[in-house]
Design a protein around this motif. Sequence first.
Motif, PDB file in Angstrom:
ATOM      1  N   ILE A  75       0.834  -1.210   0.000  1.00 14.35           N
ATOM      2  CA  ILE A  75       0.000   0.000   0.000  1.00 14.35           C
ATOM      3  C   ILE A  75       0.867   1.257   0.000  1.00 14.35           C
ATOM      4  O   ILE A  75       0.474   2.269  -0.560  1.00 14.35           O
ATOM      5  CB  ILE A  75      -1.031   0.026   1.159  1.00 14.35           C
ATOM      6  CG1 ILE A  75      -0.359  -0.058   2.504  1.00 14.35           C
ATOM      7  CG2 ILE A  75      -2.062  -1.059   1.001  1.00 14.35           C
ATOM      8  CD1 ILE A  75      -1.355   0.009   3.645  1.00 14.35           C
ATOM      9  N   MET A  78       1.982   1.954  -3.607  1.00 13.24           N
ATOM     10  CA  MET A  78       0.844   2.479  -4.360  1.00 13.24           C
ATOM     11  C   MET A  78       0.574   3.938  -3.971  1.00 13.24           C
ATOM     12  O   MET A  78       0.436   4.812  -4.838  1.00 13.24           O
ATOM     13  CB  MET A  78      -0.394   1.632  -4.090  1.00 13.24           C
ATOM     14  CG  MET A  78      -1.620   2.133  -4.802  1.00 13.24           C
ATOM     15  SD  MET A  78      -3.109   1.300  -4.269  1.00 13.24           S
ATOM     16  CE  MET A  78      -3.447   2.116  -2.727  1.00 13.24           C
ATOM     17  N   LEU A  94      -4.263  14.483   1.531  1.00  6.81           N
ATOM     18  CA  LEU A  94      -3.823  13.104   1.786  1.00  6.81           C
ATOM     19  C   LEU A  94      -2.337  13.071   2.104  1.00  6.81           C
ATOM     20  O   LEU A  94      -1.892  12.345   2.983  1.00  6.81           O
ATOM     21  CB  LEU A  94      -4.112  12.216   0.571  1.00  6.81           C
ATOM     22  CG  LEU A  94      -5.564  11.887   0.263  1.00  6.81           C
ATOM     23  CD1 LEU A  94      -5.629  10.802  -0.805  1.00  6.81           C
ATOM     24  CD2 LEU A  94      -6.312  11.421   1.497  1.00  6.81           C
ATOM     25  N   LEU A  97      -1.809  13.914   5.547  1.00  9.34           N
ATOM     26  CA  LEU A  97      -2.334  12.874   6.435  1.00  9.34           C
ATOM     27  C   LEU A  97      -1.329  11.747   6.661  1.00  9.34           C
ATOM     28  O   LEU A  97      -1.383  11.061   7.677  1.00  9.34           O
ATOM     29  CB  LEU A  97      -3.591  12.258   5.814  1.00  9.34           C
ATOM     30  CG  LEU A  97      -4.950  12.716   6.283  1.00  9.34           C
ATOM     31  CD1 LEU A  97      -6.013  11.847   5.651  1.00  9.34           C
ATOM     32  CD2 LEU A  97      -5.072  12.645   7.790  1.00  9.34           C
ATOM     33  N   LEU A 100       0.301  11.338   9.971  1.00  9.12           N
ATOM     34  CA  LEU A 100      -0.550  11.221  11.155  1.00  9.12           C
ATOM     35  C   LEU A 100      -0.142  10.092  12.111  1.00  9.12           C
ATOM     36  O   LEU A 100      -0.063  10.314  13.316  1.00  9.12           O
ATOM     37  CB  LEU A 100      -2.009  11.053  10.696  1.00  9.12           C
ATOM     38  CG  LEU A 100      -3.059  11.089  11.789  1.00  9.12           C
ATOM     39  CD1 LEU A 100      -3.175  12.490  12.365  1.00  9.12           C
ATOM     40  CD2 LEU A 100      -4.411  10.661  11.252  1.00  9.12           C
ATOM     41  N   PRO A 101       0.148   8.882  11.596  1.00 11.19           N
ATOM     42  CA  PRO A 101       0.515   7.819  12.541  1.00 11.19           C
ATOM     43  C   PRO A 101       1.754   8.136  13.373  1.00 11.19           C
ATOM     44  O   PRO A 101       1.872   7.654  14.498  1.00 11.19           O
ATOM     45  CB  PRO A 101       0.775   6.616  11.629  1.00 11.19           C
ATOM     46  CG  PRO A 101      -0.064   6.870  10.443  1.00 11.19           C
ATOM     47  CD  PRO A 101      -0.009   8.344  10.232  1.00 11.19           C
ATOM     48  N   PHE A 147      -0.514   0.287  11.017  1.00  8.35           N
ATOM     49  CA  PHE A 147      -0.882   1.683  11.252  1.00  8.35           C
ATOM     50  C   PHE A 147       0.329   2.515  11.682  1.00  8.35           C
ATOM     51  O   PHE A 147       0.606   3.551  11.094  1.00  8.35           O
ATOM     52  CB  PHE A 147      -1.979   1.776  12.314  1.00  8.35           C
ATOM     53  CG  PHE A 147      -2.495   3.175  12.510  1.00  8.35           C
ATOM     54  CD1 PHE A 147      -3.599   3.624  11.818  1.00  8.35           C
ATOM     55  CD2 PHE A 147      -1.862   4.044  13.378  1.00  8.35           C
ATOM     56  CE1 PHE A 147      -4.070   4.911  11.981  1.00  8.35           C
ATOM     57  CE2 PHE A 147      -2.315   5.339  13.546  1.00  8.35           C
ATOM     58  CZ  PHE A 147      -3.424   5.768  12.854  1.00  8.35           C
ATOM     59  N   PHE A 150       2.928   3.104   8.882  1.00  9.43           N
ATOM     60  CA  PHE A 150       2.396   3.492   7.575  1.00  9.43           C
ATOM     61  C   PHE A 150       3.256   4.507   6.813  1.00  9.43           C
ATOM     62  O   PHE A 150       3.472   4.365   5.612  1.00  9.43           O
ATOM     63  CB  PHE A 150       0.968   4.022   7.779  1.00  9.43           C
ATOM     64  CG  PHE A 150       0.275   4.422   6.519  1.00  9.43           C
ATOM     65  CD1 PHE A 150      -0.077   3.485   5.569  1.00  9.43           C
ATOM     66  CD2 PHE A 150      -0.034   5.753   6.279  1.00  9.43           C
ATOM     67  CE1 PHE A 150      -0.726   3.855   4.411  1.00  9.43           C
ATOM     68  CE2 PHE A 150      -0.679   6.131   5.117  1.00  9.43           C
ATOM     69  CZ  PHE A 150      -1.020   5.175   4.188  1.00  9.43           C
TER      70      PHE A 150
ATOM     71  N   VAL B  12      -7.698   3.297   1.090  1.00  8.55           N
ATOM     72  CA  VAL B  12      -6.700   2.939   2.099  1.00  8.55           C
ATOM     73  C   VAL B  12      -6.587   4.039   3.147  1.00  8.55           C
ATOM     74  O   VAL B  12      -6.620   3.785   4.355  1.00  8.55           O
ATOM     75  CB  VAL B  12      -5.328   2.683   1.433  1.00  8.55           C
ATOM     76  CG1 VAL B  12      -4.226   2.653   2.471  1.00  8.55           C
ATOM     77  CG2 VAL B  12      -5.354   1.385   0.658  1.00  8.55           C
ATOM     78  N   PHE B  13      -6.465   5.282   2.683  1.00  6.96           N
ATOM     79  CA  PHE B  13      -6.316   6.397   3.628  1.00  6.96           C
ATOM     80  C   PHE B  13      -7.560   6.518   4.500  1.00  6.96           C
ATOM     81  O   PHE B  13      -7.459   6.755   5.701  1.00  6.96           O
ATOM     82  CB  PHE B  13      -6.077   7.707   2.875  1.00  6.96           C
ATOM     83  CG  PHE B  13      -4.639   7.940   2.557  1.00  6.96           C
ATOM     84  CD1 PHE B  13      -4.010   7.179   1.601  1.00  6.96           C
ATOM     85  CD2 PHE B  13      -3.913   8.900   3.228  1.00  6.96           C
ATOM     86  CE1 PHE B  13      -2.675   7.382   1.304  1.00  6.96           C
ATOM     87  CE2 PHE B  13      -2.573   9.106   2.942  1.00  6.96           C
ATOM     88  CZ  PHE B  13      -1.962   8.357   1.977  1.00  6.96           C
ATOM     89  N   LEU B  16      -7.735   3.428   6.937  1.00 12.72           N
ATOM     90  CA  LEU B  16      -6.617   3.279   7.864  1.00 12.72           C
ATOM     91  C   LEU B  16      -6.423   4.516   8.728  1.00 12.72           C
ATOM     92  O   LEU B  16      -6.055   4.407   9.897  1.00 12.72           O
ATOM     93  CB  LEU B  16      -5.346   2.980   7.067  1.00 12.72           C
ATOM     94  CG  LEU B  16      -4.217   2.318   7.843  1.00 12.72           C
ATOM     95  CD1 LEU B  16      -4.662   0.994   8.389  1.00 12.72           C
ATOM     96  CD2 LEU B  16      -3.004   2.149   6.953  1.00 12.72           C
ATOM     97  N   LEU B  17      -6.658   5.709   8.154  1.00 18.97           N
ATOM     98  CA  LEU B  17      -6.312   6.918   8.901  1.00 18.97           C
ATOM     99  C   LEU B  17      -7.528   7.717   9.355  1.00 18.97           C
ATOM    100  O   LEU B  17      -7.578   8.168  10.500  1.00 18.97           O
ATOM    101  CB  LEU B  17      -5.407   7.818   8.058  1.00 18.97           C
ATOM    102  CG  LEU B  17      -4.085   7.188   7.615  1.00 18.97           C
ATOM    103  CD1 LEU B  17      -3.312   8.140   6.738  1.00 18.97           C
ATOM    104  CD2 LEU B  17      -3.253   6.806   8.816  1.00 18.97           C
ATOM    105  N   ILE B  18      -8.500   7.908   8.454  1.00 18.55           N
ATOM    106  CA  ILE B  18      -9.574   8.840   8.797  1.00 18.55           C
ATOM    107  C   ILE B  18     -10.600   8.185   9.724  1.00 18.55           C
ATOM    108  O   ILE B  18     -10.951   8.752  10.764  1.00 18.55           O
ATOM    109  CB  ILE B  18     -10.250   9.379   7.515  1.00 18.55           C
ATOM    110  CG1 ILE B  18      -9.201  10.109   6.667  1.00 18.55           C
ATOM    111  CG2 ILE B  18     -11.386  10.323   7.861  1.00 18.55           C
ATOM    112  CD1 ILE B  18      -9.664  10.510   5.299  1.00 18.55           C
TER     113      ILE B  18
END
Lengths: 271, 268
Positions: A75, A78, A94, A97, A100-101, A147, A150, B12-13, B16-18
Amino acid sequence: MTNMLRSRWWSWGFRSAVMLYFVLLIVFPILGIYGQSLSDGWNAFVHNLTEPIAWKAVMLTVKLALIATAVNVLIGTMAAWVLIRYRFPGRSFLNSLVDLPFALPTAVVGLMILLLLGPRSWVGQGAEQLGFTILFHEPAIVVAMVFVTFPFVIRAIQPLLEELDPSEEEASYTLGASKAKTFFRVILPSMVPGIVSGAMLVFSRSLAEFGAVVLVAGNIPAKTLVASVYIFGEIESDNPAGAAAVSVLLLTFSFVILWIVNYMQTRRTNG
Amino acid sequence: MRRLWIGLTYIVFGLLLIVPVVRIAAGAWEEGWRGFAAGLTRPEALHALMMTGIIAVAVTLINTLFGVMLAVYLVRAKWLRPQLKRLLNSIVDLPFAVSPIIGGLMIVLLLGPETTLGALLGRMGVDIVYALPGMLIATLFVTFPLVIREVMPVLQEIGTQQEEAAHMLGAYPWTTFWRVTWPSIRWSVVYGVVLTVSRCLGEFGAVLVVSGNILFKTQTATTLVYQDVENFNLTEANSVALVLAAASIGLLLFMEWAKSRNSAGRHG
């Protein structure tokens, strides 16, 4: 003259203070843990490590970390590709984002996964009907690892894709190669260093992860007990030698990976 | 093809994230504003947030100061031989590779009440492990590389010409630092500080091991969340977690804003 002397004393003092801080805070504890784990001799170290529960925890962690690495390579590659190559609404959102993790506290991540995949949530119930449980079992641990790691693969590939010379790609098209062929023969090879170093960081971080995992793994010895949680348990039950032995194994793993990644990066920037 | 990839990335976003962030926000509001406020204004939650605040302020101050100085030495110092510099440089990253749990264990092994050093300090009335000093040391260890790693590349990039010019014109080292070096590394220090604060707020494993997670004494916000979850107080856990998540997302947004502002300024 006195002024100069004073300034020399000052700078000498600063140097020693900073170096002392560095050595005491970073070098000393790391040497300490290696010393502690080997203090009762090599046999005791091996004995602590081959204890069935400890060894199973290490093997489980390695297995799940490998799965998490594979997922993130797919992922991550991609997402990096899409974020660099395509222009679409929400792209920069995005892209921010992605980090974020890294920003979220791991205990909060654990709680999120607990709420999302728990037996009361619809994901948990759906899985239950299909005949397996996610929470407190291996899938939840993999989700937690995926997560928290990521961003690694994405952030490692993005600069490589940005640097990629468009003329190479154009040459490939001009010579009659198909889109797929160009991707696999021209673009993918230039992404490989990023994929490899990102994957190694994912693996290393997954081995080390504690906060997110401890809340969602069942922590049942030999079944869902990962290495970091095993170490925590041994500290709590006052067995520092057992904790230190497993720690040293994990640390050595992570240090080797870190050095390989650093070596690859310096070679790339110098070459 | 292109549509498919963009769509997949969004999925995926989103998943996994939102979705997780939305879920935690929803969880905190499950019992309305009152449930959220009650979870947050519990005495133990206030105390835990205070501990987290103290640690964040102290650790950020110390590691910013030492981090900037060490970064300057590792890039500029002539009194360090290049081989030694390279060695120190690779050691700086080690805390990134150490599991937080192991970082905590190291401190317990070195300074715990059963060790010689810990016992000695204990007799003098200074508790390290299971008290604030140990938690500070653990967080200092974990956040050590952050400022250094932000500042070093900038120092390398700006080169030494301006500093040498200032030196030639007779400026003292301090004046050179403040008037020449500092303005160019200022923003990278800010980034390092933001990352350090964010990591301090979120640090869990190392602090859990070192603090012993004692209620009203050494409990921090993250270890309180952990304890609440273990006790199945999910709503209370949610409200503290939401505050932590909001703080870290806020810091992340600030960082994005500052970075885009600075790169826009450089190009325009």
